[in-house]
Design a protein around this motif. Structure first.
Motif, PDB file in Angstrom:
ATOM      1  N   ASP A   1      -0.081   1.648  -2.081  1.00 15.11           N
ATOM      2  CA  ASP A   1      -0.157   0.431  -2.702  1.00 15.11           C
ATOM      3  C   ASP A   1      -0.358  -1.231  -1.997  1.00 15.11           C
ATOM      4  OD1 ASP A   1       0.008  -1.739  -4.841  1.00 15.11           O
ATOM      5  OD2 ASP A   1       2.519  -1.114  -4.205  1.00 15.11           O
TER       6      ASP A   1
ATOM      7  N   ASP B   1       1.053  -5.147  -2.676  1.00 13.55           N
ATOM      8  CA  ASP B   1       1.986  -5.574  -2.649  1.00 13.55           C
ATOM      9  C   ASP B   1       3.542  -4.746  -2.361  1.00 13.55           C
ATOM     10  OD1 ASP B   1       1.262  -7.759  -2.550  1.00 13.55           O
ATOM     11  OD2 ASP B   1      -0.296  -7.462  -4.467  1.00 13.55           O
ATOM     12  N   GLY B   2       4.822  -5.015  -2.139  1.00 16.35           N
ATOM     13  CA  GLY B   2       5.267  -4.116  -1.399  1.00 16.35           C
ATOM     14  C   GLY B   2       5.412  -2.838  -1.119  1.00 16.35           C
ATOM     15  N   THR B   3       4.366  -2.033   0.011  1.00 18.51           N
ATOM     16  CA  THR B   3       4.017  -1.263  -0.174  1.00 18.51           C
ATOM     17  C   THR B   3       3.569  -1.538   1.272  1.00 18.51           C
ATOM     18  OG1 THR B   3       4.357  -0.201  -2.307  1.00 18.51           O
ATOM     19  CG2 THR B   3       3.108   0.537   0.198  1.00 18.51           C
TER      20      THR B   3
ATOM     21  N   ASP C   1       5.532   1.204  -4.178  1.00 18.58           N
ATOM     22  CA  ASP C   1       7.330   1.271  -4.709  1.00 18.58           C
ATOM     23  C   ASP C   1       7.287   0.623  -5.555  1.00 18.58           C
ATOM     24  OD1 ASP C   1       5.104  -1.350  -4.356  1.00 18.58           O
ATOM     25  OD2 ASP C   1       6.897  -2.638  -4.375  1.00 18.58           O
ATOM     26  N   THR C   2       6.300   1.047  -6.446  1.00 17.70           N
ATOM     27  CA  THR C   2       7.148   0.558  -7.843  1.00 17.70           C
ATOM     28  C   THR C   2       6.490   2.617  -8.722  1.00 17.70           C
ATOM     29  OG1 THR C   2       5.030  -0.474  -8.875  1.00 17.70           O
ATOM     30  CG2 THR C   2       6.833  -1.921  -7.313  1.00 17.70           C
TER      31      THR C   2
ATOM     32  N   ASP D   1       2.845   2.786  -9.778  1.00 18.03           N
ATOM     33  CA  ASP D   1       2.883   4.188  -8.115  1.00 18.03           C
ATOM     34  C   ASP D   1       2.617   5.338  -9.362  1.00 18.03           C
ATOM     35  OD1 ASP D   1       1.339   1.432  -6.923  1.00 18.03           O
ATOM     36  OD2 ASP D   1       3.793   1.321  -6.051  1.00 18.03           O
TER      37      ASP D   1
HETATM   38 MG   LIG Z   1       3.766  -2.354  -5.688  1.00 17.17          MG
END
Ligand SMILES: [Mg+2]
Length: 194
Positions: A9, A11-13, A144-145, A148
């Motif tokens: 992923d 964003d956030g990963t 991260d969410t 995913d």
């Molecule tokens: Mg993410």
């Protein structure tokens, strides 16, 4: 398991930022629908107005995103071992290209929302498998969410790694949670050594 591909992923990963998705969803009035599906269902002026609300948040977050520590090391390990690295994001091609160029990252396959394939559906992951000639059992997902996780399950990919400082949020999910990329890299190296 012989890992042949890792689907990341964005964003956030791969990059870190601070999207307040709850607030953005409230601002858009999505209800329980996912943001992209909701926006895609709108018409006329409301559609363009609300898309630009999302794009404004994304532009802000993209501008201030930083590369997550350990990403280069992990991508280097995969390249060394001949394992494909793919990127699947619900973000736009423009923002994705900006971040990949900014941090000098390259992936074997990149799927953005312009494909019309969005998480939490498994469709964008299946597209990666098709393009890389891989089976669900050859791959793992790093995210991260819950999107995913849901997308991986939907695509039949059973090996799911999440990066999170709050592992309790994912209790009951069929995932392994790591606090950062360094721990994940160590774990993958141990899997690859078998
Ligand atoms: Mg993410």
């Amino acid at each position: 398991m012989k890992i042949k591909g890792v689907i990341f992923d964005l964003d956030g990963t791969v990059v870190e930022n601070s999207y307040d998705w709850l607030r953005i969803r409230e601002e858009l009035g999505t209800g329980a629908t996912s943001i992209l599906t909701y926006l895609d269902s709108l018409e006329g002026p409301e559609r363009s107005r609300k898309w630009s609300v999302l794009e404004t948040h994304e532009a802000e977050q993209t501008e201030t995103s930083v590369l997550r520590g350990g990403v280069r090391g992990l991508l280097g390990l995969l390249r060394e071992r001949g394992i494909a690295a793919a990127l699947v994001t619900n973000n736009s091609r423009k923002n994705t290209d900006f971040l990949l160029n900014k941090f000098g990252l390259a992936f074997d396959c990149v799927i953005t929302r312009e494909s019309g394939l969005w998480k939490p559906s498994g469709a964008p992951f299946l597209e990666v498998l098709k393009r890389l000639g891989l089976e669900p059992g050859d791959c793992c997902v790093v995210g991260d969410t819950s999107f995913d996780v849901l997308a991986a399950i939907d695509a039949g990919i059973g090996v799911i790694f999440l990066l999170s400082g709050e592992p309790e949020k994912f209790a009951g999910f069929p995932v392994e949670v790591f606090p950062d990329m360094a721990f994940l890299k160590e774990y993958l190296e141990s899997l690859l050594a078998v």
